[in-house]
Write an enzyme that holds these catalytic residues in place. Structure first.
Site: not given
Length: 504
Positions: A37, A59, A173
């Site tokens: 990732d 991402k 996040m």
């Protein structure tokens, strides 16, 4: 028989490459395929085998390289074809990492898997910012919460009244939803004056910490253009940062230091730099290769018993000499009666690692120092073997010849330019990521400038650090201004000198 594939779902940790677990490293080294990732530190990928395929599945800013369904399909496909797959995920795979979903897909497909827990950013990032999540005088409870909940949906799945009563809250996040998070907590009874902190790129040299209160942290983040990825901490424990901030106060914190040594020899240097908070940029400009012919060294090995002294001027010379000695059907027993000299402590350590005693190490770790050290030895009529790089100065053979010795120089290895490209370094420079470039030999100077090309101009803010007067002379001759010099040829002392330069 078809090889059985399997998947390791590995927590790669919060960013600091030293925080991955030993089991995680074992699994990466075993893997045929590594799927990783965006938040996985590239340094961790160096644990993978050279022949392992690397697949980026990150991402960034909401944009997916591979959507989750495609990642799931790849995992099943690769393992189904017999590959061992390392699925690397930032932090811990089972804490807001969708690792559970991937494991379910693998179980349904009948693919064996193992989960390797990782150090979660929810715990590590606040610790690196000097914020303990619990403290007997400040907080007896802590909750980890996703900050990624869509604020536009009709009903929140979070129990805001209960969250408002918890001592320390850690949102992952949550940068884009800061106003909504603060508003909901204040509405449910959390004091606006509660200390709060945002930490981005935590546990790395790029770490940034923004502190404030629950009432003003969203405004501060907006004004400071504070972007993800970040961890949001709320609670009285944030106030301890002023006392406990340990990481961001390191002498080289946030500074980009370029290491130009060969990759195989850079780890010790890099480890010392990281320990002082530096962002290490690996840009090996040379690689060490065998000589084009072994004729000189083989001839010397054939008459090994005729030598009184064996002089090593680098750890590379030690490694290649003893490798060739063994390939020629001989071993350290054939060194009986031969005295050994090493140019410095690192070279001496390489010899002593083979359980061989070193008889002479000069006070000055340069060729001139070796010659001066022999002034106290009677070497008239003695044969001396000097296994060294093909490209080297003749200070030692010429100096010892004047003392009456016969010196045989044997090309034992050579330094050749690496395959790194100027564009890679130019990118780091353009992003203002480089504060110093280190050179540990004249060859690193020559090959760095060879890679960068004749039109390269070093930005004024970038400092040049050299080890030893010979490397310094090569840098100055090439037109570089040497700002940091460590005259004794040891890597630890060079790191100390770099740290002292910037910390002052």
């Amino acid at each position: 028989m078809t090889k059985q594939g399997r998947v390791y779902i590995i927590g790669a940790g919060p960013g600091d490459p030293g925080l991955i677990t030993l089991r995680g490293v074992e699994c990466i080294r075993e893997a045929d395929v590594v799927i990783y990732d965006h938040l996985v530190n590239p340094e961790i990928l160096r644990h993978a085998r050279p022949d392992a395929r690397r697949i980026y599945a990150g991402k960034r800013g909401g944009e997916h390289t591979l959507v989750q369904d495609e990642i799931n399909r790849r995992l099943v496909e690769e393992a189904g074809n017999g590959a061992v797959v390392a699925r690397l995920k930032g932090g811990d795979p089972f804490i807001f990492g969708r690792g559970g979903e991937e494991a379910e897909v693998l179980r349904e497909a009948g693919i064996p898997f193992e989960v390797v827990p990782g150090v979660s950013s929810a715990i590590a990032v606040p610790a690196y910012a000097g914020i303990p999540l619990t403290h007997r005088n400040h907080a007896a409870s802590v909750a980890f919460v996703t900050g990624h909940e869509d604020p536009t949906k009709g009903k929140s799945d979070l129990n805001w009244p209960k969250l408002a009563g918890i001592g320390t809250l850690v949102f992952l996040m949550g940068v884009k939803n800061l106003p909504a998070i603060a508003e909901n907590l204040i509405r449910c009874g959390k004091e606006p004056s509660t200390p709060a902190a945002l930490i981005r790129w935590g546990t790395t040299p790029d770490q940034q910490t923004l502190t404030g209160t629950l009432g003003d942290i969203a405004r501060k983040a907006k004004e400071g253009h504070f972007s993800p990825p970040a961890v949001f901490v709320i609670g009285d424990v944030v106030g301890l940062r002023e006392t406990l901030n340990w990481f961001e106060t390191k002498p080289l914190f946030g500074l980009g230091i370029v290491v130009t040594r060969p990759e195989a020899q850079a780890e010790g240097f890099s480890k010392l730099l990281r320990a002082r908070g530096a962002r290490v940029i690996h840009f090996p400009v040379i690689r060490i290769a065998p000589p084009e012919t072994w004729a000189e060294l083989d001839a010397a090995i054939d008459r090994l018993e005729s030598y009184r002294w064996l002089i090593f001027t680098s750890a590379n010379g030690v490694a290649f000499f003893f490798q060739r000695l063994q390939e020629q059907g001989r071993d350290i027993r054939d060194l009986k009666g031969i005295r050994i000299a090493a140019i410095g402590p690192a070279t001496a350590a390489a010899v002593e690692a083979l359980r061989i005693r070193v008889d002479l190490v000069p006070e000055e770790f340069v060729s001139e120092g070796v010659v001066r050290a022999f002034a106290g030895e009677d070497i008239r009529g003695s044969r001396v073997l000097l296994p060294r790089a093909k490209e080297a100065r003749d200070v030692i053979p010429e100096g010892l010849a004047k003392m009456g010795a016969t010196v045989d120089v044997a090309a034992t290895y050579r330094t050749v330019r690496s395959d790194r490209e100027a564009a890679e370094m130019l990118s780091f420079l353009a992003q203002d990521k480089v504060d110093a470039i280190t050179f540990t030999s004249p060859s690193t100077v020559a090959h760095f400038l060879g890679i960068m090309g004749p039109d390269f101009h070093l930005p004024p803010k970038v400092r040049i650090a050299c080890i030893g007067p010979v490397t310094e002379a090569a840098a100055r001759k090439a037109g570089l201004h040497v700002d940091i010099l460590q005259e004794r040829y040891t890597i630890p002392e060079l790191v100390d000198t770099i740290a002292a330069y910037f910390f002052s």
